[in-house]
Design a protein around this motif. Structure first.
Motif, mmCIF file in Angstrom:
data_model
loop_
_atom_site.group_PDB
_atom_site.id
_atom_site.type_symbol
_atom_site.label_atom_id
_atom_site.label_comp_id
_atom_site.label_asym_id
_atom_site.label_seq_id
_atom_site.Cartn_x
_atom_site.Cartn_y
_atom_site.Cartn_z
ATOM 1 N N LYS A 109 0.839 -1.199 0.000
ATOM 2 C CA LYS A 109 0.000 0.000 0.000
ATOM 3 C C LYS A 109 0.874 1.249 0.000
ATOM 4 C CE LYS A 109 -3.563 2.441 2.639
ATOM 5 N NZ LYS A 109 -4.361 2.491 3.887
ATOM 6 N N PHE A 110 1.931 1.232 0.803
ATOM 7 C CA PHE A 110 2.881 2.344 0.849
ATOM 8 C C PHE A 110 3.526 2.552 -0.528
ATOM 9 C CE2 PHE A 110 7.474 3.296 1.273
ATOM 10 C CZ PHE A 110 7.402 4.595 1.746
ATOM 11 N N ALA A 111 3.946 1.457 -1.160
ATOM 12 C CA ALA A 111 4.590 1.549 -2.480
ATOM 13 C C ALA A 111 3.635 2.104 -3.531
ATOM 14 C CB ALA A 111 5.099 0.172 -2.905
ATOM 15 N N THR A 112 2.364 1.708 -3.427
ATOM 16 C CA THR A 112 1.351 2.202 -4.369
ATOM 17 C C THR A 112 1.117 3.696 -4.179
ATOM 18 O OG1 THR A 112 0.261 0.040 -4.383
ATOM 19 C CG2 THR A 112 -1.019 1.916 -5.159
ATOM 20 N N MET A 116 5.283 3.880 -6.705
ATOM 21 C CA MET A 116 6.364 2.964 -7.087
ATOM 22 C C MET A 116 5.830 1.783 -7.901
ATOM 23 S SD MET A 116 8.481 2.696 -3.514
ATOM 24 C CE MET A 116 9.024 4.137 -2.627
ATOM 25 N N CYS A 117 4.547 1.484 -7.705
ATOM 26 C CA CYS A 117 3.953 0.344 -8.407
ATOM 27 C C CYS A 117 2.449 0.510 -8.472
ATOM 28 C CB CYS A 117 4.312 -0.972 -7.700
ATOM 29 S SG CYS A 117 3.585 -1.125 -6.060
ATOM 30 N N LEU A 118 1.797 -0.336 -9.261
ATOM 31 C CA LEU A 118 0.344 -0.389 -9.307
ATOM 32 C C LEU A 118 -0.160 -1.343 -8.222
ATOM 33 C CD1 LEU A 118 -0.158 -0.661 -13.181
ATOM 34 C CD2 LEU A 118 -0.538 1.359 -11.743
ATOM 35 N N PRO A 119 -1.414 -1.198 -7.794
ATOM 36 C CA PRO A 119 -1.958 -2.130 -6.800
ATOM 37 C C PRO A 119 -1.991 -3.553 -7.349
ATOM 38 C CG PRO A 119 -3.380 -0.200 -7.079
ATOM 39 C CD PRO A 119 -2.388 -0.163 -8.195
ATOM 40 N N LEU A 120 -1.953 -4.526 -6.453
ATOM 41 C CA LEU A 120 -2.125 -5.916 -6.870
ATOM 42 C C LEU A 120 -3.505 -6.085 -7.488
ATOM 43 C CD1 LEU A 120 -0.638 -7.903 -3.838
ATOM 44 C CD2 LEU A 120 0.448 -7.419 -6.041
ATOM 45 N N LYS A 121 -3.626 -7.019 -8.421
ATOM 46 C CA LYS A 121 -4.896 -7.206 -9.122
ATOM 47 C C LYS A 121 -5.929 -7.958 -8.285
ATOM 48 C CE LYS A 121 -2.797 -7.025 -13.718
ATOM 49 N NZ LYS A 121 -2.569 -7.743 -15.002
ATOM 50 N N SER A 122 -5.484 -8.669 -7.268
ATOM 51 C CA SER A 122 -6.415 -9.380 -6.380
ATOM 52 C C SER A 122 -5.871 -9.359 -4.959
ATOM 53 C CB SER A 122 -6.611 -10.827 -6.854
ATOM 54 O OG SER A 122 -5.369 -11.502 -6.946
ATOM 55 N N SER A 123 -6.719 -9.737 -4.019
ATOM 56 C CA SER A 123 -6.356 -9.647 -2.599
ATOM 57 C C SER A 123 -5.475 -10.819 -2.173
ATOM 58 C CB SER A 123 -7.618 -9.625 -1.735
ATOM 59 O OG SER A 123 -8.432 -8.519 -2.066
ATOM 60 N N ILE A 124 -4.608 -10.556 -1.206
ATOM 61 C CA ILE A 124 -3.778 -11.596 -0.606
ATOM 62 C C ILE A 124 -4.651 -12.422 0.338
ATOM 63 C CG2 ILE A 124 -1.810 -12.030 0.909
ATOM 64 C CD1 ILE A 124 -0.638 -9.381 -0.088
ATOM 65 N N SER A 125 -4.486 -13.729 0.315
ATOM 66 C CA SER A 125 -5.296 -14.608 1.157
ATOM 67 C C SER A 125 -4.723 -14.677 2.569
ATOM 68 C CB SER A 125 -5.341 -16.026 0.562
ATOM 69 O OG SER A 125 -5.938 -16.009 -0.717
ATOM 70 N N LYS A 126 -5.589 -14.461 3.548
ATOM 71 C CA LYS A 126 -5.175 -14.579 4.949
ATOM 72 C C LYS A 126 -5.567 -15.956 5.474
ATOM 73 C CE LYS A 126 -5.959 -9.680 6.007
ATOM 74 N NZ LYS A 126 -6.736 -8.755 6.856
ATOM 75 N N PRO A 127 -4.697 -16.614 6.230
ATOM 76 C CA PRO A 127 -5.069 -17.906 6.820
ATOM 77 C C PRO A 127 -6.172 -17.727 7.856
ATOM 78 C CG PRO A 127 -2.957 -17.154 7.669
ATOM 79 C CD PRO A 127 -3.320 -16.221 6.558
ATOM 80 N N ARG A 128 -7.062 -18.673 7.914
ATOM 81 C CA ARG A 128 -8.164 -18.608 8.875
ATOM 82 C C ARG A 128 -7.664 -19.005 10.257
ATOM 83 N NH1 ARG A 128 -12.177 -22.158 10.690
ATOM 84 N NH2 ARG A 128 -11.265 -23.842 9.466
ATOM 85 N N ILE A 129 -8.145 -18.317 11.253
ATOM 86 C CA ILE A 129 -7.790 -18.640 12.638
ATOM 87 C C ILE A 129 -9.028 -19.137 13.356
ATOM 88 C CG2 ILE A 129 -6.921 -17.761 14.835
ATOM 89 C CD1 ILE A 129 -5.346 -15.691 13.349
#
Length: 334
Positions: A109-112, A116-129
Motif C-alpha cells: 500500500k505504501f509503495a502504491t 512505485m507500483c500499481l496495486p495488486l490485481k487481487s487480494s492476498i489470502s489470509k489464513p483462517r484462525i
C-alpha cells in the motif's frame, strides 16, 4: 548502497533506487519501516523488524517490486504455513502468518501511494484462525488461589491479586509503580508496560532489551477503580514495600518472564491446574460478566478499543452462564 542504480530515488538513509522497474522489494521494506518507525512503539518495531529480517527478506527481498504478484505472495504464505519455522520443524502459526500478511499489505500500500507500483490485481489470502476457547480458573480454584495470596502478602502475591481484581496484563503489572496507585481516591492508573526492543548498543544490533514503555494503544492507557476487596492488600503491601515498583523488592522492575515463573510456583503450591498468567485476565473478564458488569465499562477497564473485542476475544461463556440465559425461555413461556 542498494542493488539498484544510483540515478534517481534517494531515501533518507541513502538507499538509492534507479527506476520503478528496478526497485527491489527489500528496498521498499526498508523505506516502509523507516517511514513508520516514528509512530510505532518499541515492541512493535521489534516485531516488524523480526518479521522482515527473518521471514520476508530471505524469500521475497531479492524480487523486483514489479515482479511481485498475488499468486507469488499466496504461494509464499502457503509455504510459511507448512514449513516456515526457522528450525525446520513445521509451519508457522496462522496468527503469525497473518502478521506477515499485514506487513506485506502495508508495504505494498505504501509503495502504491508513493507511485512505485500499481496495486495488486487481487487480494492476498489470509489464513483462517479458529476461535480459541480461552481457559479460566474455576470458582473453586480461584477461591483457593485467593486464600493463598491474601495470607502474608508479598510483592508477587500483590501483582497476582491486581490481575485477578483489575484484569491487568503481565507487562502492565510489572511496570506498575506506587505512583500509579492512588489509594486516596481508589484509582489505579495504567500508564506503562514492559516492552522488548532492539538493543541499539549491541555491536550486531541483534540483541534485545526490556524497557518501560507507554501502552501500545490509546485505549490501553486507562484508569481503573480499585475494588474494595483489593484495597486492604494494596495498603498492606505498600507499607511493606522497599521498591518504587509494586511487585518488586529491588530498585528495578521485575522481568515479565521472572514474574510468570514466580506465578507458576504459586500455582503449583496451590495444586491448581497449570495455566498461563494471561488466564487471570480472562478469568477477571468472565467473573465481571457473571456479576452483571456492563460490557462497555468492562471494555474500558480492560483497555480495549471497542466492545466487540471484549465479547469475542476475552469473555468466556461458561455452561452455567448459558444455562441461566436459556432458562429465561422457560420463564417467558410459563
Amino acid at each position: 548502497m542498494s542493488k539498484s542504480n544510483s540515478n534517481a530515488y534517494k531515501s533518507k538513509d541513502e538507499t538509492v533506487i534507479s527506476s520503478n522497474n528496478e526497485i527491489f522489494f527489500s528496498d521498499v521494506l526498508k523505506l516502509w519501516m523507516d517511514n513508520n518507525r516514528i509512530k510505532l512503539k518499541g515492541g512493535t518495531i521489534n516485531k516488524y523488524e523480526n518479521i522482515i529480517s527473518m521471514h520476508i527478506n530471505p524469500e521475497l527481498g531479492e524480487k523486483k517490486l514489479s515482479e511481485i504478484t498475488t499468486i507469488m505472495i499466496n504461494n509464499y504464505l502457503s509455504h510459511k504455513l507448512k514449513n516456515g519455522r526457522l528450525d525446520n520443524k513445521g509451519g508457522l502459526s496462522p496468527s503469525y502468518v497473518r502478521s506477515i500478511v499485514f506487513v506485506i499489505n502495508s508495504v505494498l500500500k505504501f509503495a502504491t501511494e508513493e507511485q512505485m507500483c500499481l496495486p495488486l490485481k487481487s487480494s492476498i489470502s489470509k489464513p483462517r484462525i479458529d476461535k480459541k476457547e480461552f481457559n479460566i480458573i474455576s470458582i473453586e480454584e480461584e477461591r483457593k488461589l485467593r486464600n493463598y495470596l491474601c495470607n502474608d502478602i508479598s510483592p508477587t502475591k500483590t501483582g497476582i491479586l491486581i490481575s485477578l481484581y483489575a484484569g491487568l496484563r503481565i507487562g502492565e503489572v510489572c511496570a506498575l509503580s506506587w505512583n500509579d496507585i492512588d489509594l486516596n481516591n481508589n484509582i489505579l492508573h495504567v500508564r506503562h508496560t514492559i516492552a522488548r526492543v532492539k538493543n541499539e548498543d549491541s555491536p550486531t544490533h541483534s540483541a534485545t532489551r526490556l524497557v518501560i514503555d507507554t501502552p501500545k494503544t490509546k485505549s490501553s492507557k486507562r484508569d481503573i477503580p480499585i475494588c474494595s476487596s483489593l484495597r486492604p492488600y494494596l495498603i498492606e503491601s505498600y507499607k511493606k514495600s522497599k521498591s518504587e515498583y509494586v511487585i518488586s523488592d529491588t530498585d528495578s522492575y521485575v522481568n515479565p518472564r521472572t514474574f510468570e515463573y514466580r506465578f507458576h510456583r504459586i500455582i503449583n503450591k496451590c495444586n491448581i491446574t497449570r495455566i498461563n498468567y494471561h488466564t487471570l485476565r480472562h478469568t477477571f473478564a468472565t467473573r465481571c460478566i457473571e456479576a452483571g458488569v456492563d460490557v462497555k465499562s468492562l471494555s474500558e477497564i480492560l483497555g480495549h478499543s471497542n466492545v466487540g473485542i471484549t465479547l469475542n476475544t476475552y469473555v468466556h461463556s461458561s455452561m452455567n452462564m448459558k444455562r441461566v440465559q436459556i432458562e429465561k425461555l422457560a420463564s417467558f413461556n410459563s
